[in-house]
Design a protein around this motif. Structure first.
Motif, PDB file in Angstrom:
ATOM      1  N   LEU A  89       0.703  -1.206  -0.118  1.00 55.68           N
ATOM      2  CA  LEU A  89      -0.236  -0.155  -0.258  1.00 55.68           C
ATOM      3  C   LEU A  89       1.013   1.259  -0.095  1.00 55.68           C
ATOM      4  O   LEU A  89       1.242   1.718   0.440  1.00 55.68           O
ATOM      5  CB  LEU A  89      -1.162   0.093   0.939  1.00 55.68           C
ATOM      6  N   ARG A  90       0.178   2.190  -0.916  1.00 56.79           N
ATOM      7  CA  ARG A  90       1.408   3.197  -1.370  1.00 56.79           C
ATOM      8  C   ARG A  90       0.556   4.267   0.487  1.00 56.79           C
ATOM      9  O   ARG A  90      -0.485   4.969  -0.776  1.00 56.79           O
ATOM     10  CB  ARG A  90       1.337   3.687  -2.342  1.00 56.79           C
ATOM     11  N   VAL A  91       1.125   4.666   1.441  1.00 56.34           N
ATOM     12  CA  VAL A  91       1.091   5.793   1.914  1.00 56.34           C
ATOM     13  C   VAL A  91       1.667   7.605   1.490  1.00 56.34           C
ATOM     14  O   VAL A  91       0.683   7.715   2.960  1.00 56.34           O
ATOM     15  CB  VAL A  91       1.044   4.580   3.303  1.00 56.34           C
ATOM     16  N   ARG A  92       2.473   7.483   1.214  1.00 56.17           N
ATOM     17  CA  ARG A  92       2.620   8.597   1.272  1.00 56.17           C
ATOM     18  C   ARG A  92       2.940   8.920  -1.049  1.00 56.17           C
ATOM     19  O   ARG A  92       3.296   8.080  -0.998  1.00 56.17           O
ATOM     20  CB  ARG A  92       3.894   9.253   1.390  1.00 56.17           C
ATOM     21  N   PRO A  93       2.165  10.168  -0.974  1.00 57.56           N
ATOM     22  CA  PRO A  93       1.948  11.536  -0.598  1.00 57.56           C
ATOM     23  C   PRO A  93       0.672  10.386  -0.081  1.00 57.56           C
ATOM     24  O   PRO A  93       0.107   9.591  -0.843  1.00 57.56           O
ATOM     25  CB  PRO A  93       1.749  11.717  -1.260  1.00 57.56           C
ATOM     26  N   ALA A 164      -9.550   4.613   0.373  1.00 58.45           N
ATOM     27  CA  ALA A 164      -8.576   3.873  -0.804  1.00 58.45           C
ATOM     28  C   ALA A 164      -9.159   2.593  -1.383  1.00 58.45           C
ATOM     29  O   ALA A 164      -9.139   1.474  -1.745  1.00 58.45           O
ATOM     30  CB  ALA A 164      -7.146   4.480   0.047  1.00 58.45           C
ATOM     31  N   VAL A 165      -8.552   2.765  -3.033  1.00 56.34           N
ATOM     32  CA  VAL A 165      -9.015   1.842  -4.338  1.00 56.34           C
ATOM     33  C   VAL A 165      -6.969   1.862  -5.199  1.00 56.34           C
ATOM     34  O   VAL A 165      -7.359   2.808  -5.835  1.00 56.34           O
ATOM     35  CB  VAL A 165     -10.084   2.145  -5.064  1.00 56.34           C
ATOM     36  N   GLN A 166      -6.533   1.423  -4.491  1.00 54.19           N
ATOM     37  CA  GLN A 166      -4.949   1.451  -5.275  1.00 54.19           C
ATOM     38  C   GLN A 166      -5.896  -0.165  -5.780  1.00 54.19           C
ATOM     39  O   GLN A 166      -4.576  -0.932  -5.642  1.00 54.19           O
ATOM     40  CB  GLN A 166      -3.555   1.418  -4.573  1.00 54.19           C
ATOM     41  N   PRO A 167      -5.344  -0.426  -6.855  1.00 55.09           N
ATOM     42  CA  PRO A 167      -5.515  -1.697  -7.769  1.00 55.09           C
ATOM     43  C   PRO A 167      -4.112  -2.248  -8.437  1.00 55.09           C
ATOM     44  O   PRO A 167      -4.325  -4.139  -7.747  1.00 55.09           O
ATOM     45  CB  PRO A 167      -6.117  -1.505  -9.132  1.00 55.09           C
ATOM     46  N   GLU A 168      -3.418  -1.515  -8.184  1.00 59.24           N
ATOM     47  CA  GLU A 168      -1.940  -1.809  -8.416  1.00 59.24           C
ATOM     48  C   GLU A 168      -1.336  -2.626  -7.021  1.00 59.24           C
ATOM     49  O   GLU A 168      -0.625  -3.751  -7.280  1.00 59.24           O
ATOM     50  CB  GLU A 168      -1.388  -1.333  -9.003  1.00 59.24           C
ATOM     51  N   ALA A 213      -3.483   1.705   7.918  1.00 63.18           N
ATOM     52  CA  ALA A 213      -2.682   3.202   7.576  1.00 63.18           C
ATOM     53  C   ALA A 213      -2.973   4.534   6.174  1.00 63.18           C
ATOM     54  O   ALA A 213      -3.798   3.192   5.152  1.00 63.18           O
ATOM     55  CB  ALA A 213      -1.099   2.783   7.160  1.00 63.18           C
ATOM     56  N   PRO A 214      -3.282   5.451   6.191  1.00 63.02           N
ATOM     57  CA  PRO A 214      -1.980   6.479   7.182  1.00 63.02           C
ATOM     58  C   PRO A 214      -3.278   7.226   7.954  1.00 63.02           C
ATOM     59  O   PRO A 214      -3.029   7.172   9.244  1.00 63.02           O
ATOM     60  CB  PRO A 214      -1.441   7.411   5.981  1.00 63.02           C
ATOM     61  N   LEU A 215      -4.418   6.907   7.787  1.00 63.95           N
ATOM     62  CA  LEU A 215      -5.713   7.415   8.815  1.00 63.95           C
ATOM     63  C   LEU A 215      -6.651   6.546   8.627  1.00 63.95           C
ATOM     64  O   LEU A 215      -6.969   6.134   7.464  1.00 63.95           O
ATOM     65  CB  LEU A 215      -5.728   8.471   8.658  1.00 63.95           C
ATOM     66  N   LYS A 229     -10.900   2.175   6.950  1.00 64.28           N
ATOM     67  CA  LYS A 229      -9.619   2.132   7.211  1.00 64.28           C
ATOM     68  C   LYS A 229      -9.254   3.368   5.578  1.00 64.28           C
ATOM     69  O   LYS A 229      -9.679   2.689   4.616  1.00 64.28           O
ATOM     70  CB  LYS A 229      -9.303   1.068   6.300  1.00 64.28           C
ATOM     71  N   SER A 230      -8.004   3.722   5.542  1.00 66.60           N
ATOM     72  CA  SER A 230      -7.341   3.693   4.544  1.00 66.60           C
ATOM     73  C   SER A 230      -8.238   5.070   4.055  1.00 66.60           C
ATOM     74  O   SER A 230      -8.194   4.959   2.705  1.00 66.60           O
ATOM     75  CB  SER A 230      -6.592   3.418   3.790  1.00 66.60           C
TER      76      SER A 230
END
Lengths: 307, 222
Positions: A89-93, A164-168, A213-215, A229-230
């Protein structure tokens, strides 16, 4: 006896959390640092956070279980999946927008959100709709603090939390187990209740990815799935949001989903729960033991119908 | 094929899932919720053994290895063994032998109802899994009784699918396997019926004949 008692001291309690989490990186960096003739700077911790009068005094569930037994379907539907796969999971930015019925729509970066308010340690019970529970030392601040940034209008009645949705990075969103993005919602007065928090950490340090994460939202008197989440977007509305679980099973998951030992899930009883790490089951408490603080929010409501 | 070479190792192999959970409980390797892991794991293995048992006949038929049929009883009894342990963990670790609560649960929760019915139907099969019972009942009645295993297979998968919260992928895999195993039986029966209707059994009788369809005379009365 088939089931042995858990160890008194979890390995995660012996090793500092930050080190345990990053043990491989630590070793790698240590080797490099030794060559350079210096030690790596200590990782800045978020915590411990101010103690809160809203914390309970029950023993917290060991970190390895809090961070190893998760429902985060975007990372797989088995409880052990998120701890295995959520590192991606990419939490930044990370930005969070607050929009809808507000005077000042806002888009905030995670760095600014962390500076909004002093972080508090909130030790809360967490009761999953599946019948197990934990005690988790969260690190966060009231949802109210966040919402006030955008100045909700008088017409706002509900708050929708979009995650969040981060398919990758999220293998689970390829299957349509739930309607993505995962959406949760609260009535505005529930969201403004002092017990409702935005958590950015647990056990005195940043949230593990598998814990949202992150919030993330934490609403301790409701079943765990209400605590999205997220989160990436918060929308204030005048109509009741339709949440992902309401779409998945309208007969089984209501908008309120308050912990209630007298209102069963259609397929299983909610009268008891198994606290993770315990052998016997406990009786589930009304509003997860927070009846005194939140009971008045539901005065006059038929909790069987508005479940 | 000397079954003495196969049966003892197979017996041990069938016990390994149980050994895994006993060892895991002792070594604390079953995760945060070991009781749930044991309960669900034993249920999964009851279903696995049920399906393995149902695979014996097709496998024997298509491979020609007649000796496979002589392993079926042991595999079926292991399905019963794991189902009994699965039920036991529910009664003990989940309900702590609170009989009124158990009765309420069985009546009120369809997935528990179906699970208990599946187990109740397994009991007579396990009880008659011996030569004495076959003699006593007679082969034909014994076989009729044991056909209920097809229904049990369906109920067990239903029990599983009604238990899961949202992700039906695993129950659907089991449903597909049961579908194939039961579909084969239906297919065989249809083929047998066709063969009999074609009068094949009149042409060259082979072994014992159980007519399941009677061909009407072409024109009985003008």
């Amino acid at each position: 006896m088939l089931i042995r008692r858990p160890h008194d001291i979890a390995p995660s309690d012996v090793t500092p959390r930050a080190l345990f989490d990053r043990r491989r990186e630590f070793l790698r960096l240590s080797a490099g640092a030794a060559l350079a003739g210096m030690m790596p700077a200590a990782q800045a911790k978020l915590g411990p956070g101010r103690p809160s009068a809203l914390s309970i005094s029950e023993a917290p569930t060991p970190f390895k279980h809090v961070a190893g037994y998760n429902n985060y379907y975007e990372f797989g539907t088995d409880k052990e999946d998120p701890a295995r796969t959520a590192h991606a999971l990419r939490v930044r930015p990370w930005t969070l927008s607050i929009e809808g019925l507000v005077k000042q729509p806002k888009t905030l970066g995670i760095e600014d959100i962390l500076k909004l308010a002093p972080l508090e340690e909130r030790i809360y019970r967490m009761r999953c709709v599946e019948g197990w529970s934990m005690v988790i030392p969260w690190l966060g601040f009231p949802v109210a603090t966040l919402l006030k940034q955008a100045e909700p209008l008088g017409s706002a009645k509900y708050v929708e939390f979009i995650t969040a949705v981060q398919p990758e990075t999220m293998p689970g969103v390829r299957s349509r187990v739930l309607d993505w993005p995962y959406v949760e919602g609260l009535r505005l007065d529930e969201a403004m209740h002092p017990l409702a928090i935005i958590a950015v950490g647990l056990y005195g340090d940043v949230l593990p990815n598998q814990n949202g994460a992150p919030l993330r939202l934490v609403v301790p008197w409701k079943y765990g799935f209400k605590s999205g989440k997220s989160i990436v977007r918060i929308r204030l509305t005048d109509s009741e949001p339709r949440t992902s679980w309401m779409k998945a099973g309208p007969r089984e998951y209501g908008f309120y989903s308050n912990v209630n030992p007298e209102v069963d899930h259609p397929r299983w009883s909610q009268a008891t729960e198994r606290r993770i790490g315990e052998f016997s089951k406990r009786k589930t408490l009304m509003f997860n033991g927070y009846a005194e603080q939140v009971g008045q929010l539901y005065a006059g409501m038929d909790l069987r119908k508005q479940f | 094929m000397n079954l003495l070479l196969i049966k003892p190792p197979l017996f041990i192999a069938c016990l390994t899932p149980l050994a895994w959970y006993v060892w895991g409980a002792q070594a604390d390797t079953l995760g945060a919720n070991p009781i749930e892991a044991v309960t669900r794991g034993l249920g999964t293995w009851a279903l696995n053994f049920l399906l393995i048992t149902l695979t014996v006949t097709p496998l024997r038929k298509y491979s020609g290895w007649a000796w496979l049929g002589r392993l079926r009883r042991m595999l079926g009894l292991f399905a019963f063994f794991y189902a009994a342990l699965h039920l036991g963990t529910y009664l003990w670790f989940d309900q702590f032998f609170d009989w009124p609560a158990i009765a309420k649960d069985i009546l009120k929760r369809p997935f528990i109802t179906v699970g208990v019915i599946s187990f109740a139907l397994l009991v007579p099969l396990a009880a008659t899994s011996n030569a004495f019972a076959i003699r006593k009942l007679g082969g034909r009645r014994w076989q009729e009784l044991h056909r209920s295993v097809y229904l049990i297979g369906l109920l067990a998968v239903l029990h599983y699918s009604w238990m899961v919260k949202a992700d039906l992928s695993k129950p659907l895999i089991y449903a597909a396997i049961v579908g194939v195993l039961l579909g084969l039986r239906i297919w065989w029966r249809v083929q047998e019926r066709k063969r009999q209707l074609a009068g094949a059994y009149l042409a060259k009788p082979r072994g014992r004949i159980i007519p399941i369809a009677v061909k009407k005379p072409a024109s009985s009365d003008g």
